[in-house]
Design a protein around this motif. Structure first.
Motif, PDB file in Angstrom:
ATOM      1  N   GLY A   1       0.821  -1.217   0.000  1.00  0.00           N
ATOM      2  CA  GLY A   1       0.000   0.000   0.000  1.00  0.00           C
ATOM      3  C   GLY A   1       0.847   1.255   0.000  1.00  0.00           C
ATOM      4  N   ASP A   2       1.948   1.216   0.740  1.00  0.00           N
ATOM      5  CA  ASP A   2       2.853   2.361   0.766  1.00  0.00           C
ATOM      6  C   ASP A   2       3.526   2.569  -0.587  1.00  0.00           C
ATOM      7  N   MET A   3       3.802   1.495  -1.279  1.00  0.00           N
ATOM      8  CA  MET A   3       4.388   1.613  -2.618  1.00  0.00           C
ATOM      9  C   MET A   3       3.393   2.285  -3.578  1.00  0.00           C
ATOM     10  N   ILE A   4       2.129   1.939  -3.441  1.00  0.00           N
ATOM     11  CA  ILE A   4       1.093   2.574  -4.266  1.00  0.00           C
ATOM     12  C   ILE A   4       1.015   4.062  -3.942  1.00  0.00           C
ATOM     13  N   LYS A   5       1.051   4.405  -2.655  1.00  0.00           N
ATOM     14  CA  LYS A   5       1.018   5.817  -2.264  1.00  0.00           C
ATOM     15  C   LYS A   5       2.243   6.558  -2.783  1.00  0.00           C
ATOM     16  N   ALA A   6       3.409   5.919  -2.746  1.00  0.00           N
ATOM     17  CA  ALA A   6       4.629   6.544  -3.264  1.00  0.00           C
ATOM     18  C   ALA A   6       4.512   6.797  -4.770  1.00  0.00           C
ATOM     19  N   THR A   7       3.896   5.879  -5.478  1.00  0.00           N
ATOM     20  CA  THR A   7       3.688   6.042  -6.918  1.00  0.00           C
ATOM     21  C   THR A   7       2.757   7.226  -7.194  1.00  0.00           C
ATOM     22  N   ILE A   8       1.686   7.313  -6.420  1.00  0.00           N
ATOM     23  CA  ILE A   8       0.739   8.431  -6.568  1.00  0.00           C
ATOM     24  C   ILE A   8       1.444   9.756  -6.291  1.00  0.00           C
ATOM     25  N   ALA A   9       2.224   9.810  -5.207  1.00  0.00           N
ATOM     26  CA  ALA A   9       2.910  11.053  -4.840  1.00  0.00           C
ATOM     27  C   ALA A   9       3.953  11.439  -5.881  1.00  0.00           C
ATOM     28  N   ALA A  10       4.727  10.476  -6.365  1.00  0.00           N
ATOM     29  CA  ALA A  10       5.764  10.776  -7.358  1.00  0.00           C
ATOM     30  C   ALA A  10       5.134  11.280  -8.648  1.00  0.00           C
ATOM     31  N   THR A  11       4.078  10.638  -9.085  1.00  0.00           N
ATOM     32  CA  THR A  11       3.399  11.054 -10.309  1.00  0.00           C
ATOM     33  C   THR A  11       2.811  12.455 -10.148  1.00  0.00           C
ATOM     34  N   THR A  12       2.166  12.696  -9.030  1.00  0.00           N
ATOM     35  CA  THR A  12       1.590  14.014  -8.755  1.00  0.00           C
ATOM     36  C   THR A  12       2.675  15.081  -8.724  1.00  0.00           C
ATOM     37  N   ALA A  13       3.788  14.786  -8.056  1.00  0.00           N
ATOM     38  CA  ALA A  13       4.885  15.755  -7.962  1.00  0.00           C
ATOM     39  C   ALA A  13       5.448  16.093  -9.335  1.00  0.00           C
ATOM     40  N   MET A  14       5.578  15.093 -10.189  1.00  0.00           N
ATOM     41  CA  MET A  14       6.138  15.351 -11.518  1.00  0.00           C
ATOM     42  C   MET A  14       5.176  16.157 -12.386  1.00  0.00           C
ATOM     43  N   VAL A  15       3.889  15.920 -12.259  1.00  0.00           N
ATOM     44  CA  VAL A  15       2.908  16.711 -13.000  1.00  0.00           C
ATOM     45  C   VAL A  15       2.956  18.158 -12.527  1.00  0.00           C
ATOM     46  N   ILE A  16       3.029  18.350 -11.220  1.00  0.00           N
ATOM     47  CA  ILE A  16       3.079  19.707 -10.679  1.00  0.00           C
ATOM     48  C   ILE A  16       4.386  20.387 -11.064  1.00  0.00           C
ATOM     49  N   LYS A  17       5.487  19.649 -11.069  1.00  0.00           N
ATOM     50  CA  LYS A  17       6.778  20.228 -11.465  1.00  0.00           C
ATOM     51  C   LYS A  17       6.706  20.772 -12.895  1.00  0.00           C
ATOM     52  N   ARG A  18       6.041  20.033 -13.773  1.00  0.00           N
ATOM     53  CA  ARG A  18       5.923  20.466 -15.166  1.00  0.00           C
ATOM     54  C   ARG A  18       4.991  21.665 -15.319  1.00  0.00           C
ATOM     55  N   THR A  19       3.926  21.702 -14.547  1.00  0.00           N
ATOM     56  CA  THR A  19       2.925  22.761 -14.716  1.00  0.00           C
ATOM     57  C   THR A  19       3.199  23.991 -13.859  1.00  0.00           C
TER      58      THR A  19
END
Length: 177
Positions: free
Chosen positions: A155-173
């Motif tokens: 479950g923590d790995m899934i949360k880490a994936t969500i956070a990393a993806t969100t962070a990268m989208v925000i970094k780009r925008t």
């Protein structure tokens, strides 16, 4: 500290609380699987070290007053003194570590590195705090506390994936928030 920093800190303290709305899963009592450990992952990866740690501290301070902003509608000092207390107290350190890793390595940040930094700060740091707390609170050996918590890692790995993806989208925008 500027007004926008205060707004971001308050906003992310609110996000920590909003993550409590997602119902916890209780596979291995007494520690539930909640979405709230996603809070330091998101805060650290988006706000940076200082603001993320302050957002986590603000969340803990509000929760400690008794507001039911923890998963399952709980709040107060009793929550911190319970089995989840080490994980909760690890939120600011976890958020700070993730933020620091993101700040130091901003130039080479991509999805893979973001995921690794969130694993290091968001899972390893939280587990160190949480497992030490459980070991002391229940007088169990540390390796037994670790073995009993292995069910939470997927479950923590899934949360880490969500956070990393969100962070990268925000970094780009919105770079360098």
């Amino acid at each position: 500290m500027e007004t926008k920093d205060i707004v971001y800190i308050a906003l992310f303290a609110g996000i920590f609380a909003a993550l409590a709305v997602i119902p916890p899963l209780l596979f291995v009592p007494p520690v539930p699987i909640t979405a709230q450990s996603l809070g330091p992952m998101l805060a650290g990866s988006i706000l940076g070290a200082k603001r993320a740690a302050l957002a986590a501290l603000l969340f803990i301070a509000i929760m400690a007053t008794g507001l039911p902003i923890m998963a399952g509608g709980h709040g107060g000092i009793g929550v911190i003194m319970g089995p989840s207390g080490g994980f909760i107290l690890g939120f600011p350190v976890s958020a700070y570590m993730i933020g620091l890793l993101f700040e130091i390595n901003w130039h080479r940040l991509n999805l893979a590195w973001a995921f690794i930094y969130i694993l290091l700060g968001g899972i390893m740091v939280l587990y160190i705090f949480g497992l030490l707390w459980i070991s002391i609170l229940f007088d169990v050996q540390l390796y037994k506390a670790f073995l009993s918590s292995c069910i939470f890692i997927p479950g923590d790995m899934i949360k880490a994936t969500i956070a990393a993806t969100t962070a990268m989208v925000i970094k780009r925008t919105y770079p360098l928030m």
